[in-house]
Design a protein around this motif. Structure first.
Motif, mmCIF file in Angstrom:
data_model
loop_
_atom_site.group_PDB
_atom_site.id
_atom_site.type_symbol
_atom_site.label_atom_id
_atom_site.label_comp_id
_atom_site.label_asym_id
_atom_site.label_seq_id
_atom_site.Cartn_x
_atom_site.Cartn_y
_atom_site.Cartn_z
ATOM 1 N N MET A 135 -3.703 44.517 -29.589
ATOM 2 C CA MET A 135 -3.857 44.901 -28.200
ATOM 3 C C MET A 135 -4.199 43.649 -27.393
ATOM 4 N N THR A 136 -3.370 43.353 -26.445
ATOM 5 C CA THR A 136 -3.573 42.203 -25.567
ATOM 6 C C THR A 136 -4.408 42.639 -24.374
ATOM 7 N N LYS A 137 -5.329 41.798 -23.959
ATOM 8 C CA LYS A 137 -6.119 42.061 -22.752
ATOM 9 C C LYS A 137 -5.408 41.359 -21.600
ATOM 10 N N PHE A 138 -4.645 42.129 -20.825
ATOM 11 C CA PHE A 138 -3.845 41.558 -19.747
ATOM 12 C C PHE A 138 -4.683 41.311 -18.511
ATOM 13 N N TYR A 139 -4.554 40.107 -17.958
ATOM 14 C CA TYR A 139 -5.112 39.751 -16.666
ATOM 15 C C TYR A 139 -3.926 39.395 -15.770
ATOM 16 N N SER A 140 -4.131 39.519 -14.474
ATOM 17 C CA SER A 140 -3.031 39.209 -13.562
ATOM 18 C C SER A 140 -3.513 38.314 -12.430
ATOM 19 N N PHE A 141 -2.557 37.643 -11.819
ATOM 20 C CA PHE A 141 -2.816 36.835 -10.632
ATOM 21 C C PHE A 141 -1.646 37.032 -9.695
ATOM 22 N N HIS A 142 -1.961 37.334 -8.437
ATOM 23 C CA HIS A 142 -0.945 37.662 -7.433
ATOM 24 C C HIS A 142 -0.964 36.605 -6.335
ATOM 25 N N GLY A 143 0.216 36.206 -5.907
ATOM 26 C CA GLY A 143 0.286 35.267 -4.800
ATOM 27 C C GLY A 143 1.705 34.825 -4.502
ATOM 28 N N THR A 144 1.798 33.717 -3.776
ATOM 29 C CA THR A 144 3.080 33.162 -3.344
ATOM 30 C C THR A 144 3.403 31.928 -4.179
ATOM 31 N N ILE A 145 4.642 31.846 -4.635
ATOM 32 C CA ILE A 145 5.070 30.669 -5.386
ATOM 33 C C ILE A 145 5.142 29.483 -4.431
ATOM 34 N N THR A 146 4.438 28.401 -4.803
ATOM 35 C CA THR A 146 4.441 27.196 -3.970
ATOM 36 C C THR A 146 5.250 26.068 -4.596
ATOM 37 N N MET A 147 5.493 26.156 -5.915
ATOM 38 C CA MET A 147 6.217 25.078 -6.586
ATOM 39 C C MET A 147 6.750 25.575 -7.923
ATOM 40 N N ILE A 148 7.949 25.113 -8.284
ATOM 41 C CA ILE A 148 8.536 25.375 -9.608
ATOM 42 C C ILE A 148 9.054 24.044 -10.133
ATOM 43 N N ASN A 149 8.534 23.633 -11.287
ATOM 44 C CA ASN A 149 8.944 22.377 -11.911
ATOM 45 C C ASN A 149 9.258 22.589 -13.378
ATOM 46 N N ASP A 150 10.033 21.669 -13.952
ATOM 47 C CA ASP A 150 10.216 21.674 -15.397
ATOM 48 C C ASP A 150 8.889 21.322 -16.044
ATOM 49 N N PHE A 151 8.632 21.918 -17.210
ATOM 50 C CA PHE A 151 7.413 21.660 -17.968
ATOM 51 C C PHE A 151 7.831 21.030 -19.282
ATOM 52 N N PHE A 152 7.428 19.793 -19.505
ATOM 53 C CA PHE A 152 7.875 19.043 -20.682
ATOM 54 C C PHE A 152 7.104 19.493 -21.912
ATOM 55 N N THR A 153 7.822 19.927 -22.948
ATOM 56 C CA THR A 153 7.206 20.343 -24.209
ATOM 57 C C THR A 153 7.709 19.523 -25.384
ATOM 58 N N GLY A 154 8.613 18.633 -25.133
ATOM 59 C CA GLY A 154 9.199 17.819 -26.195
ATOM 60 C C GLY A 154 10.682 17.677 -25.958
ATOM 61 N N PRO A 155 11.340 16.794 -26.714
ATOM 62 C CA PRO A 155 12.757 16.530 -26.460
ATOM 63 C C PRO A 155 13.666 17.743 -26.652
ATOM 64 N N ASN A 156 13.335 18.667 -27.545
ATOM 65 C CA ASN A 156 14.200 19.827 -27.769
ATOM 66 C C ASN A 156 13.940 20.963 -26.783
#
Length: 161
Positions: free
Chosen positions: A1-22
């Protein structure tokens, strides 16, 4: 059972998130501002479920759901791994939570009344053939009663396996 939390708002930025070369280009960092001075960065992975498979962009009103029990790095703004993202709409309500054997949410605020017309599916769009009780669910619904807990007949239930 996951304890879900939420956050509501307006998107201000979308960027790539580097996790490694693949993983280049597969992960995104979505910054959300609630308009009251609080900011959250959501890490969106290929496993993040977007309700209705919508495309989001800067300026959209969204709600991001994350596991409140998962470890989080201590930085500002906080950064959470998004499990579910919802582009908000005035025509539907969305609740992501654990629903018990009575189909009542873990916070006791919503009870589901399932009918034969309620669509119950998996995240991949395939029909779910078991009862949805005692599971983590994404519930898409419209009007509710004013009782406690509020009751509704959902339009669609997505089972998070």
């Amino acid at each position: 059972m996951t304890k879900f939390y939420s956050f509501h708002g307006t998107i201000t930025m979308i960027n790539d998130f580097f996790t490694g070369p693949n993983g280049e280009g597969c992960y995104k960092l979505i910054s959300v501002d609630n308009g009251l001075g609080a900011l959250v960065n959501f890490v969106v992975s290929p496993n993040t479920y977007f309700v209705d498979h919508v495309m989001v962009s800067v300026g959209d009103q969204v709600t991001g759901y994350y596991d409140g029990n998962a470890p989080a790095i201590l930085i500002y703004p906080p950064q959470y791994q998004a499990i579910v993202m919802v582009k908000n709409s005035p025509y539907q309500n969305v609740k992501v939570d654990y629903f018990n054997s009575e189909l009542e949410s873990s916070d006791g605020r919503l009870r589901l009344n399932i009918t034969p017309f309620t669509q119950i599916v998996l995240t991949n769009g395939q029909q779910f053939s078991r009862p949805p009780a005692n599971r983590d669910l994404i519930v898409i619904y419209g009007p509710t009663t004013k009782s406690i807990p509020a009751q509704t007949t959902p339009y669609r239930i997505i089972v998070l396996c």
